[in-house]
Design an enzyme around this catalytic site. Sequence first.
Site, mmCIF file in Angstrom:
data_model
loop_
_atom_site.group_PDB
_atom_site.id
_atom_site.type_symbol
_atom_site.label_atom_id
_atom_site.label_comp_id
_atom_site.label_asym_id
_atom_site.label_seq_id
_atom_site.Cartn_x
_atom_site.Cartn_y
_atom_site.Cartn_z
ATOM 1 N N VAL A 81 1.198 16.961 26.968
ATOM 2 C CA VAL A 81 0.190 16.803 25.914
ATOM 3 C C VAL A 81 0.836 16.765 24.528
ATOM 4 C CG1 VAL A 81 -1.776 17.986 24.802
ATOM 5 C CG2 VAL A 81 -1.586 17.930 27.293
ATOM 6 N N GLY A 82 0.318 15.922 23.657
ATOM 7 C CA GLY A 82 0.684 15.956 22.234
ATOM 8 C C GLY A 82 2.108 15.518 21.963
ATOM 9 N N GLY A 86 0.496 9.375 25.345
ATOM 10 C CA GLY A 86 -0.835 8.838 25.630
ATOM 11 C C GLY A 86 -1.727 9.747 26.450
ATOM 12 N N SER A 87 -1.495 11.075 26.376
ATOM 13 C CA SER A 87 -2.342 11.974 27.177
ATOM 14 C C SER A 87 -3.798 11.907 26.721
ATOM 15 C CB SER A 87 -1.828 13.415 27.104
ATOM 16 O OG SER A 87 -1.908 13.888 25.789
ATOM 17 N N SER A 88 -4.044 11.764 25.428
ATOM 18 C CA SER A 88 -5.442 11.748 24.966
ATOM 19 C C SER A 88 -6.142 10.458 25.390
ATOM 20 C CB SER A 88 -5.523 11.959 23.451
ATOM 21 O OG SER A 88 -4.717 11.034 22.782
ATOM 22 N N ALA A 90 -5.399 8.650 28.019
ATOM 23 C CA ALA A 90 -5.582 8.683 29.477
ATOM 24 C C ALA A 90 -6.764 9.567 29.858
ATOM 25 C CB ALA A 90 -4.302 9.166 30.161
ATOM 26 N N ASP A 131 -3.546 2.270 22.557
ATOM 27 C CA ASP A 131 -3.373 3.316 23.576
ATOM 28 C C ASP A 131 -4.474 3.246 24.623
ATOM 29 O OD1 ASP A 131 -1.433 4.157 21.830
ATOM 30 O OD2 ASP A 131 -2.138 6.228 21.706
#
Length: 309
Positions: A81-82, A86-88, A90, A131
């Site tokens: 994360v962070g 691209g965790s947000s 996804a 993203d």
Amino acid sequence: MARASAPGKLILFGEHAVVFGEPALATAIDLRTEVQARPDKEWHVNDGSLEDAGHVYVRHAVDLAWGGGPLGLEIRSMIPVGCGLGSSAAVTVATIGALGALGGKEVREEPVARRAFEVEHAVQGRASPIDTSTATHGSAVLVLKEPEEGLLWKVEKDTRRWFLHHCSLPATGFIVGNTRIAAATGPLVAGVRERVERDPRAAAAVREIGEITLEGLKALQRRDLVRAGELMDRNHELLNDLGVGHSSLDKLVAAARPHAYGAKLTGAGGGGSMFALTDEPDKVRAAIEAAGGKAYLVETEPKGLEVSA
Ligand code: PMV
């Protein structure tokens, strides 16, 4: 119960410049986030509340994509994360996909990508759709100023517009180096805007990054890794000029370069991650770890959003 998963992403060229409508190139990577959604007595996300600060993207996605009763959401993610992978995007795409499937609708890429962009824009204050489109479509996504062959969809926001294209890249592995310094995307994007508005050299850097993206894509497609690496190095320098670099990123980039074709920061910068293009992955990995970073090998990923009801 419905389940959806979406991949993380690596921006290869063009971050920040793409917020101004310049070309950019991102690839989906083989780290995924999965969201399961089922009706429940009250809202929860894993063992916590939907209101938790860590679930801001999920909350916005629910607001936009769900009109029914309370749900229990289970989120499992392989994406750190962070740190620019691209965790947000996804988790936003996978949430919207799972909610669509739970609602019994046919889940199509384009509406999911549009909604996910609205979520990211609302949370970050200003964003490009790169993203969220990459997390939805998978493979590689090329943003251009005009429509060309392979057009997926066009996204517009205020005076800006982006034409998002499917793009094929040869399967490639990259070593990502995480500085372990978290940096929020919103303030970095705002800082670049302020610089571009007052300094013509910053505006020129944004345009040059757009040109680098187009040349970098061609170099990657013809497997000219030497040229692609040179362009990555130049892109990194221009991002530093735009004020989104960080000494820890420079340290990891410098550690990787002796064993790589090129290296640059990826994503928003200010900390976060860099990546290197190399055919000596073990050496680059060791050099990044020795310089204090956390190294990951990531591969290009053909699969975007996958949904099952
Ligand atoms: O914070 P990240 O890694 O998702 O990267 C954001 C990329 C930017 O170009 C800086 C912003 C955007 O919305 O395109």
